[in-house]
Design an enzyme around this catalytic site. Sequence first.
Site, PDB file in Angstrom:
ATOM      1  N   ARG A 117      33.680  34.269  39.406  1.00  0.00           N
ATOM      2  CA  ARG A 117      32.882  35.542  40.422  1.00  0.00           C
ATOM      3  C   ARG A 117      31.525  35.833  40.067  1.00  0.00           C
ATOM      4  NH1 ARG A 117      37.231  39.468  41.904  1.00  0.00           N
ATOM      5  NH2 ARG A 117      38.809  37.394  42.828  1.00  0.00           N
ATOM      6  N   LYS A 175      41.979  32.420  41.874  1.00  0.00           N
ATOM      7  CA  LYS A 175      43.811  32.211  42.273  1.00  0.00           C
ATOM      8  C   LYS A 175      43.357  32.622  43.479  1.00  0.00           C
ATOM      9  CE  LYS A 175      44.919  36.334  40.212  1.00  0.00           C
ATOM     10  NZ  LYS A 175      43.581  36.386  39.576  1.00  0.00           N
ATOM     11  N   THR A 215      47.462  39.906  38.679  1.00  0.00           N
ATOM     12  CA  THR A 215      46.563  40.186  37.188  1.00  0.00           C
ATOM     13  C   THR A 215      47.358  40.443  36.218  1.00  0.00           C
ATOM     14  OG1 THR A 215      45.909  42.172  37.745  1.00  0.00           O
ATOM     15  CG2 THR A 215      44.350  40.353  38.447  1.00  0.00           C
TER      16      THR A 215
END
Length: 348
Positions: free
Chosen positions: A225, A72, A166
């Site tokens: 990630r 994001k 989230t």
Amino acid sequence: MDDLRDLSDHRNGEPADETELAIDGALRPTSLAEFVGQQKVRGQLQLLLDAARIQQRSPDHILLSGPPGLGKTTLAMIVAHESGRPLRLSSGPAIQHAGDLAALLSSLTPGEVLFIDEVHRMARAAEEMLYLAMEDFRIDIMVGKGAGATSIPLDLAPFTLVGATTRSGLLPNPLRDRFGFTAHLEYYDPAELEQVIERSAVMLGVTLPSAARGEIARRSRGTPRIANRLLRRVRDYVIVHGGAEGEADIATVGAALDLYDVDAIGLDRLDRSVLEALVRRFRGGPVGLNTLAVTVGEESETIESVVEPYLVRIGFMGRTPRGRIATPEAYAHLRIPHAEDALRLDDL
């Protein structure tokens, strides 16, 4: 940020902090063409940015939702880069008063992209101020208190808000409705993660055969990630154990990730602690979230936001009105007899 050293600098005994900072930036794609995965979202964003460029205006406000680590923040940077606009970074928890937001918005330059991470955690007063700012590029500043209070309108420079969340369900409808485009980011499949790992490995100076990339991808929980973080740990292992030219085969990858308690499907120590408590202590549940958190010595928010989503997604945990339960697949992974079998064993 991880405190790492470059392979060449490590061998020379020299710190590589500046090199690592450059690598951290390089690991983030700078264009939608470089961005791996999220094909549908990329296409939608490309159309939005192209239309704004043709009409010589700022892009519409963008809301990006989805689990942590899927890109994001990177997409917000890409929006600014491809629009040729400056980027301002902030976060919901940092905006706890309307005055905080007013100061931030009034300092924006024309066309600037404002990225607010965890936008659902903004204070309610700030959210209400943001409604008007997003729609009319104006805010009302209250001066004074009580009957003598006066509202002073303040015009803002046109800007593009990119909000990331989230937990999109926590956003109030009036705020959600003011975003011109809403995208939900999905978890990555192993093939996409292998592309991410391949690109990052070049940046980090690690040579990975296809099988080694696949092994890291399988343990990355569908999250770029995490894939990059595990790749860094593999690189550390290669540095310490003297891998030739930074090469890491599948055995090296397995040894490195086993050292950090990341198992074959990506479960770490905390994941297994939660599952084992659920299975051994509570015989598979149901058990309340707070009780489970106390048992493993973690905050309930950590269990709910970090551990539980992945365990539910892979079918190891279920959520019921009475509490959390372990599935037969969880018993099989832990190599523990299923609850009914365990009860019979206890009677022997």
